[in-house]
Design a protein around this motif. Structure first.
Motif, PDB file in Angstrom:
ATOM      1  N   TYR A 114      -8.456   2.252   1.946  1.00 32.30           N
ATOM      2  CA  TYR A 114      -8.274   3.504   1.214  1.00 32.30           C
ATOM      3  C   TYR A 114      -7.789   3.245  -0.219  1.00 32.30           C
ATOM      4  N   MET A 115      -6.870   2.274  -0.350  1.00 24.84           N
ATOM      5  CA  MET A 115      -6.293   1.989  -1.671  1.00 24.84           C
ATOM      6  C   MET A 115      -7.349   1.489  -2.659  1.00 24.84           C
TER       7      MET A 115
ATOM      8  N   ASN B 171      -7.359  -0.063 -10.115  1.00 22.29           N
ATOM      9  CA  ASN B 171      -6.254   0.672 -10.741  1.00 22.29           C
ATOM     10  C   ASN B 171      -6.442   0.805 -12.238  1.00 22.29           C
TER      11      ASN B 171
ATOM     12  N   TYR C  46      -7.858  -9.020  -2.585  1.00 20.27           N
ATOM     13  CA  TYR C  46      -6.934  -7.877  -2.604  1.00 20.27           C
ATOM     14  C   TYR C  46      -6.299  -7.702  -3.972  1.00 20.27           C
TER      15      TYR C  46
ATOM     16  N   ILE D 267      -1.070  -3.312  -8.658  1.00 17.50           N
ATOM     17  CA  ILE D 267      -0.761  -2.020  -9.283  1.00 17.50           C
ATOM     18  C   ILE D 267       0.123  -2.256 -10.516  1.00 17.50           C
TER      19      ILE D 267
ATOM     20  N   MET E 278      -1.582  -6.512  -3.165  1.00 16.82           N
ATOM     21  CA  MET E 278      -2.022  -5.177  -3.605  1.00 16.82           C
ATOM     22  C   MET E 278      -0.935  -4.468  -4.410  1.00 16.82           C
ATOM     23  N   GLN E 279       0.314  -4.659  -4.005  1.00 17.46           N
ATOM     24  CA  GLN E 279       1.409  -4.040  -4.768  1.00 17.46           C
ATOM     25  C   GLN E 279       1.517  -4.680  -6.147  1.00 17.46           C
TER      26      GLN E 279
ATOM     27  N   THR F 129      -7.947  -4.816  -6.526  1.00 18.58           N
ATOM     28  CA  THR F 129      -6.998  -3.684  -6.652  1.00 18.58           C
ATOM     29  C   THR F 129      -6.581  -3.525  -8.113  1.00 18.58           C
TER      30      THR F 129
ATOM     31  N   GLN G 262      -0.404  -7.343   1.550  1.00 19.09           N
ATOM     32  CA  GLN G 262       0.502  -6.254   1.217  1.00 19.09           C
ATOM     33  C   GLN G 262       1.103  -6.477  -0.172  1.00 19.09           C
TER      34      GLN G 262
ATOM     35  N   ARG H 201      -5.491   1.609   5.539  1.00 11.25           N
ATOM     36  CA  ARG H 201      -4.822   1.964   4.282  1.00 11.25           C
ATOM     37  C   ARG H 201      -5.270   1.025   3.152  1.00 11.25           C
ATOM     38  N   ALA H 202      -5.453  -0.260   3.489  1.00  6.60           N
ATOM     39  CA  ALA H 202      -5.906  -1.216   2.464  1.00  6.60           C
ATOM     40  C   ALA H 202      -7.291  -0.805   1.951  1.00  6.60           C
TER      41      ALA H 202
END
Ligand code: FAD
Ligand code: NAD
Length: 405
Positions: free
Chosen positions: A388-389, A21, A13, A327, A323-324, A17, A320, A385-386
């Motif tokens: 999709y991101m 990004n 993740y 970014i 992934m944040q 991610t 969660q 959603r994960a």
């Protein structure tokens, strides 16, 4: 001028991610970006309990890493063997790699706390290979029982002990509760012969949830035939089962054909063995997610340790948060390349949902407690959603969960 080299370790993740990004936000030809992962695929580790129980195909929980990358990011399939942050080098089984900026996202491993026999005799739920092994082992135990003569049947083959009633243990039990009736049908085993025991060391299961939510989860699983042994740590595993501690001098041995260890995680050993300071393989990072003393190294996901100062405890290791963080890491890498200031990572915690099989769950979302079908629906929204991101609508359509009951 040479383009800076960004090396990302791990396509979980956090790592993947970060890569996605970067490719969205960085200009063309600004940096050489490489992501290294030991498999050619990314797996949704948050779905591994399903693949382990056999309620979801292992194929469904993974997808090709290349399929979500464009030509701004180079993918190398290799196993990282060591990190030498002092000399800005990474050794992999495909050779040595150098970097100007490093992102470490090597994720989690099961933690057995040195308890005798667990490494050898228990199954973990940490990656796709472990999930497949556990699923196949449970199937083989049922098959073995079915092939025994009626007078010689060993019912302990049908006993499954699950150590740990945290999120992983409870979510796995939820899946198993749905899988058992299917297995009984497939292998002609009467359901009353099957025993599933959850052994938890702490005085309660899922301590982060309210008493009402815990009672809901335990009540739901108990109704489905799961037994709970609470406040009774596993102290040993053998080929025959597990020994649990029931009092100061009191022990019980549970004979079982399958022992599952879902009682904790740690960061990657590669991090622990590197010259980056860590504790239980987790690195206490600065607020911008860089390593103190190594300003070109970022840690993302389960290998990072970050205090939630408001709550007075570390943030949990979750997808969660990974992934944040990713970014922020991508934005901070671009800022460093552009000679700008990095920014602080500020988590936006939306809540947590713990599934109880495919059609039930408990959770706290935006401060509101939810149970049942609405909680289960919310879990699927989070799962989709994960996807999709990382891979947009196309990946959701390919791998997403749409079976809303
Ligand atoms: P990972 O996702 O573990 O990714 C690490 C990557 O690095 C993997 O691709 C791995 O193959 C690769 N790698 C590892 N070692 C090497 C090496 N030596 N060389 C090359 N590549 C390597 N969190 C939630 O927020 N919500 C949930 O619902 C949830 N459910 C969960 C359910 C289960 C059953 C489990 C086990 C965990 C769950 N979690 C959940 C926690 C979540 O999965 C982790 O916090 C998250 O995966 C951490 O992300 P990461 O990027 O740090 O590591
Ligand atoms: P955990 O550390 O959260 O829970 C482990 C449990 O095992 C604890 O309840 C602990 O008391 C118990 N335990 C420890 N030693 C034991 C022993 N000797 N015998 C019996 N029980 C013992 O680990 P986890 O559940 O794997 O979760 C790991 C991380 O992944 C957490 O941060 C969690 O939040 C996250 N996660 C989240 C979800 C979700 O959000 N739905 C699902 C799975 C995991």
């Amino acid at each position: 001028m040479n383009r800076p080299k960004i090396l990302i370790l791990g396509a979980g993740y956090g790592g993947l991610t970060t890569a996605v990004n970067l490719q969205k936000k960085i200009g063309s030809n600004v940096a050489d970006i490489t992501i290294v992962n030991k498999n050619s695929y990314h797996y949704e580790s948050t779905w591994l309990h399903e693949a382990s129980a056999g309620t979801l195909s292992p194929e469904k929980v993974r997808y090709d890493i290349q399929s979500v990358l464009n030509n701004k990011v180079n993918f190398v399939q290799a196993a990282v063997e060591s990190i030498d942050a002092t000399n800005k080098k990474v050794i992999t089984d495909a050779g040595e790699m150098s970097y100007d900026y490093l992102v470490v996202g090597l994720g989690f491993e099961g933690e057995t706390f040195g308890i005798e026999g667990l490494d050898k005799f228990a199954f973990g739920i940490s990656d796709v290979n472990e999930a497949r092994k556990l699923r196949d082992h449970i199937n083989s135990q049922f098959a073995e029982w079915a092939s025994q003569a009626p007078a010689e049947k060993d019912d302990t083959l049908l006993t499954i002990v699950v150590g740990g009633a945290g999120f992983t243990g409870i979510e796995f039990l939820g899946e198993l509760a749905n899988r058992i009736p299917e297995l009984c049908k497939e292998y002609d085993a009467p359901q009353e012969k099957v025993r599933v025991v959850c052994v938890e060391a702490a005085p309660t299961v899922l301590p982060m949830f309210s008493r009402e939510l815990v009672e809901y989860a335990v009540g739901y699983l108990t109704k489905k035939g799961i037994e709970f042994s609470i406040g009774t740590p596993v102290v040993q595993a053998t080929p025959e089962g597990v020994k649990i501690k029931k009092g100061e001098e009191e022990f019980e041995f549970i004979k079982a054909g399958t022992v599952v260890w879902a009682a904790g995680v740690r960061g990657s050993r590669i991090v622990e063995e590197s010259d980056i300071p860590s504790k239980r393989a987790r690195v206490a990072v600065d607020k911008d997610l860089r390593v103190p003393g190594f300003p070109e190294v970022f840690i993302v996901g389960d290998c990072a340790f970050l205090m939630n100062e408001e709550a007075g405890r570390p943030y949990p290791t979750t997808a969660q948060i990974a992934m944040q963080q990713a970014i922020t890491v991508a934005e901070n890498l671009i800022a460093l390349i552009e000679g700008k200031d990095t920014k602080e990572f500020v988590p936006a915690l939306k809540g947590t949902v713990c599934s109880l099989g495919d059609s039930d769950a408990i959770g706290e979302v935006f401060g509101k407690e939810i149970t049942g079908k609405s909680a289960s629906f919310m879990k699927k929204v989070i799962d989709n959603r994960a996807l999709y991101m990382v891979g947009g609508a196309g990946l959701v359509l390919k791998k997403g969960k749409f079976n809303v009951l």
